[in-house]
Enzyme design. Structure first.
Site, PDB file in Angstrom:
ATOM      1  N   HIS A 158     -11.971  47.431  26.107  1.00  0.00           N
ATOM      2  CA  HIS A 158     -12.516  48.603  26.296  1.00  0.00           C
ATOM      3  C   HIS A 158     -14.095  48.744  26.499  1.00  0.00           C
ATOM      4  CE1 HIS A 158      -8.987  51.620  24.991  1.00  0.00           C
ATOM      5  NE2 HIS A 158      -9.476  51.573  26.621  1.00  0.00           N
TER       6      HIS A 158
ATOM      7  N   CYS B 282     -20.617  50.601  53.193  1.00  0.00           N
ATOM      8  CA  CYS B 282     -20.708  51.059  51.798  1.00  0.00           C
ATOM      9  C   CYS B 282     -20.777  49.816  50.715  1.00  0.00           C
ATOM     10  CB  CYS B 282     -19.910  51.796  51.361  1.00  0.00           C
ATOM     11  SG  CYS B 282     -18.077  51.670  51.362  1.00  0.00           S
TER      12      CYS B 282
HETATM   13  C1  PEP Z   1     -16.461  46.545  49.383  1.00  0.00           C
HETATM   14  O1  PEP Z   1     -15.354  45.935  49.376  1.00  0.00           O
HETATM   15  O2  PEP Z   1     -17.628  46.234  50.181  1.00  0.00           O
HETATM   16  C2  PEP Z   1     -16.586  47.972  48.643  1.00  0.00           C
HETATM   17  C3  PEP Z   1     -17.591  48.740  48.883  1.00  0.00           C
HETATM   18  O3  PEP Z   1     -15.505  48.205  47.634  1.00  0.00           O
HETATM   19  P1  PEP Z   1     -15.262  47.622  46.364  1.00  0.00           P
HETATM   20  O4  PEP Z   1     -16.770  46.784  45.957  1.00  0.00           O
HETATM   21  O5  PEP Z   1     -15.330  48.809  45.411  1.00  0.00           O
HETATM   22  O6  PEP Z   1     -14.304  46.865  46.540  1.00  0.00           O
END
Ligand code: PEP
Ligand code: MG
Length: 767
Positions: free
Chosen positions: A382, A694
């Site tokens: 946790h 992203c």
């Molecule tokens: C990614 O894979 O670039 C992404 C934004 O998702 P995560 O890092 O949450 O897997």
């Protein structure tokens, strides 16, 4: 090359045959190697058991007076690191490496490139062969291959010499006056497992483990009835305090639903557990404290036999709650309330503990904790999840850290490399500053609230990646235009059970509202791979990163997917909703999920439950297969978002969390840039569709002009990164970005791309 190696080996054999003195043999060997491999410095360090250190045994190129004097412990400096990890290090500029350690009077200052090859025989590492050159360039693969081939021969030579030394009763040490690097005695380097990534620095705060069971002694109570009454009252009081802790946790992390303490309450209500303690008090006339201790020990044994690691880790929660129960009993008996207070805490502290229980962390002033370093506990504990949720860099499983660090010691943590420096040298500190700077995170930049556009007026949307409600406050602070990635998985990870539709609806609604009319991209639960859900007991997989994860998993578990989508759609009425599907590998998955979405909408309509009718759907580009089908897939979605973290992992077949593979995981690789350009091309001329990114790459200011050059005008990143990315983009025209990308694509290596970008951006900022 084989002939060259054979020739060198022959010459080494001749040296050994001619010399009976092992030291002069080594000296001749380094001279020979330096000459034949054409390197300026060649040295051999031999491990000495009695002092647990590597000692410079011979050198060609460094100051000869350093021989027998320069020493380092395993793990210290680059040589020590190569020895400890039994790993070859080939570094173009050793001074920039965080593990670099400078030794005075060796004359090594001018040498930049560094090669360390561990000398291993019979499975044991006996020393290290190092080479250095002035030119800041990695050693060629042919030198590397030769050094590797020679290493076994050298290791055996050392092994034989050691054996002979031992037979003659000489411990092989006999060295004195070892030259120690500045502060060597002070610096310690330890290794852990990253529970959360990042770099942290601060003063050590050694958390004294609350594991005070050893102070609970065998005692018989004189009045069993009274003891039972105290115990019953203590249970009630501990429940009350647990609820207070929940409240505190809730105010810090709303999503937690403070469910971490839920399990504590369950323990406090568990009849079997409580009856067992009561039996100790009545039948064996033990005090309440001792009865609790006896039963804890019994449970602890049972926990050990549990197959599931996540369950085994729950013993920490039981310990946490039972210790708090003892604290309460003691408080009641002595007239105090047994509460823990913290005084004189440093402003920025690294919390160091043998073991940290969730309530320990919640009771601490979280805003002062820069990093967490623990001896016990795995990444599913946790505390580890809390650290991730609170965005505190954390390392677990660091051997003996609580004994080796002292109160207020300066600490540096590099969770990417899973290393922690205690009392770092000036050099390491400086390197760390560089490391922090090279991450280009200039938090001192004033927030620019004007929109982000290139000098020729191309608008670029900068959004935030968040995981927690409390992070929504950062949107305004850093000028984010909405949320480009809301990782819903934290809501699931922070609990011990699946959140209900209502639990989710509440959290999602708050996120939507706090985005104040800006778009919110809710990514549906992306669990599996590096984001496990221990309590779900999904079947064990040999390759979780290639297993049933993300959308694939949800499609196979509609019992999880349906309430999740319902909560998202219902919350969507409070703002502008975009739904993002992770780990999509084929169009069939988009169709399957859209079908379920349609069914859910029918159901909601039938039940007259309000939900967002107008929302956009999109997919993550993170599984390479879909790169080959973008032209078709674009018609099935409103937007796509490049998940560079996973995309890079799958493109290069290199685990994103594996430090050893970080070189293959290179976001600036021209090959990867080519992919970005190709994705951008698929969207050009499609005004109705958006391409965003992203992954971490989006928040790197160096990458920003390349992304614009590739036609990616929608970037989502950690909110703190926005100001610097914006500042960079505002210096370029879109044509310059395009040209920069073209130039980068002509290069061969990520390093070349990085230096091109570094130079271009520096020139631009100078005007
Ligand atoms: C990614 O894979 O670039 C992404 C934004 O998702 P995560 O890092 O949450 O897997
Ligand atoms: Mg991903």
């Amino acid at each position: 090359m084989i002939n060259r190696i054979l020739n060198i080996l022959k010459l080494i054999s001749e040296i050994i045959a001619k010399n009976d003195d092992y030291n002069s043999v080594l000296t001749k060997i380094v001279k020979l190697l330096a000459k034949h491999l054409n390197v300026e410095v060649c040295s051999i360090y031999v491990y000495d058991n009695s002092s647990d250190s590597l000692i410079l045994a011979a050198t060609q190129g460094l100051n000869k007076k350093s021989v027998g004097k320069v020493m380092m412990h395993p793990g210290e400096g680059l040589t020590g690191a190569s020895f400890q990890e039994n790993k070859i290090l080939n570094i173009s500029n050793s001074y920039k490496h965080p593990q670099f350690m400078f030794f005075k009077n060796t004359g090594e200052a001018k040498y930049k490139s560094f090669l360390a090859v561990p000398l291993t025989a019979g499975g044991n590492c006996l020393g290290v062969l190092t080479m250095q050159r002035i030119k800041p360039e990695k050693f060629s693969s042919s030198i590397l291959d030769m050094a590797k081939s020679l290493s076994t021969q050298l290791a055996n030579l050392i092994l034989n010499a050691k054996m002979l030394n031992a037979l003659s009763g000489n411990n092989g040490n006999g060295k004195s006056n070892h030259h120690v690097p500045e502060n060597r005695k002070e610096q310690l380097l330890l290794r852990g497992i990253a529970a959360n990534s990042g770099i942290a620095k601060g003063a050590a705060f050694i958390f004294k483990s609350r594991d005070f069971f050893h102070t609970v002694h065998h005692e018989l109570s004189s009045d069993t009835e009274k003891e039972l009454a105290v115990f019953d009252k203590a249970i009630a009081l501990t429940k009350k305090k647990t609820l207070e802790l929940e409240g505190r946790a809730l105010s810090m992390i709303s999503e937690a639903d403070a469910s971490i303490f839920h399990v504590h309450l369950l323990f406090l209500e568990d009849r079997t557990l409580l009856e067992a303690i009561k039996k100790e008090i009545t039948a064996n006339r033990h005090t309440a404290e001792y009865g609790i201790k006896i039963i804890f020990q019994e449970y602890q044994k049972r926990f050990k036999h549990l197959k599931d690691q996540a369950f085994r880790e729950k013993v920490m929660d039981l310990k946490d709650v039972l210790l708090r129960l003892i604290e309460t009993v003691r408080g009641m008996k002595s007239g105090s309330d047994g509460s823990v207070t913290f005084k004189n805490l440093p402003e920025k502290l690294i919390l160091i503990a043998e073991e940290l229980l969730p309530s320990d962390l919640i009771r601490m002033p979280i805003d002062r904790i820069s990093g967490i370093a623990c001896e016990k506990g795995g990444i599913t504990a946790h505390v580890a999840i809390l650290a991730k949720a609170l965005n505190i860099p954390a390392l677990m499983g660091i051997k003996e850290i609580s004994r080796k660090a002292r109160e207020n010691d300066e600490i540096l943590m590099d969770c990417h490399a899973e290393l922690i420096y205690i009392r770092p040298t000036e050099q390491i500190k400086k390197n760390f500053e560089d490391l922090i700077r090279s991450g280009s995170l200039d938090e001192t930049l004033p927030v620019d609230s004007t929109p982000c556009s290139t000098t020729d007026g191309v608008n670029i949307t900068l959004r935030a990646n968040i995981s927690l409600i409390c992070e929504t406050s950062l949107l305004k602070k850093y000028g984010a235009q909405g949320i480009g990635l809301y990782r819903t998985e934290f809501l699931y990870m922070i609990r011990d059970y699946l959140p209900t539709e209502e639990d989710q609806y509440k959290v999602f609604s708050r996120i939507m509202k706090e985005a104040e009319g800006n778009e919110v991209t809710m990514r549906i639960l992306d669990t599996g791979g590096d984001k496990p859900l221990p309590y779900m007991n999904f079947p064990k997989e040999d390759n979780p990163a290639l297993g049933v994860r993300g959308t694939r998993l949800l499609l196979s578990r509609e019992d999880i997917l349906r309430p999740h989508l319902k909560a998202i759609l219902r919350a969507g009425i409070s703002g502008k909703l975009k739904i993002l599907f992770p780990m999509i590998s084929a169009s069939s998955e988009i169709r399957a999920i859209n079908k379920i979405l349609a069914e859910i909408k029918d159901e909601l309509r039938k039940n007259k439950i309000k939900f967002a009718e107008n929302y956009k759907t999109g997919i993550m580009i993170e599984v390479p297969s879909i790169l080959f089908d973008l032209d078709k897939l674009i018609n099935e979605v409103d937007f796509m978002s490049i998940g560079s973290n996973d995309l890079l992992q799958y493109i290069f077949a290199a685990d994103r969390g594996n430090e050893a593979l970080s070189e293959s995981f290179q976001s600036f690789h021209p090959l990867f840039l080519k992919i970005l350009k190709q994705a951008g091309n698929a969207f050009s001329g499609r005004k109705d569709k958006t391409l965003s990114i992203c992954g971490e790459f989006a928040g790197n200011p160096l990458a920003a002009p390349l992304l614009t050059g590739a036609g990616i005008y929608d970037l989502s990143m950690a909110p703190r990164r926005i100001p610097e990315v914006k500042k960079t983009l505002k210096m370029f025209s879109s044509e310059e970005c395009r040209q920069l990308l073209e130039n980068a694509l002509k290069l061969q290596t990520p390093q070349e791309v990085i230096s091109l970008l570094g130079k271009t951006i520096t020139d631009k900022s100078r005007g």
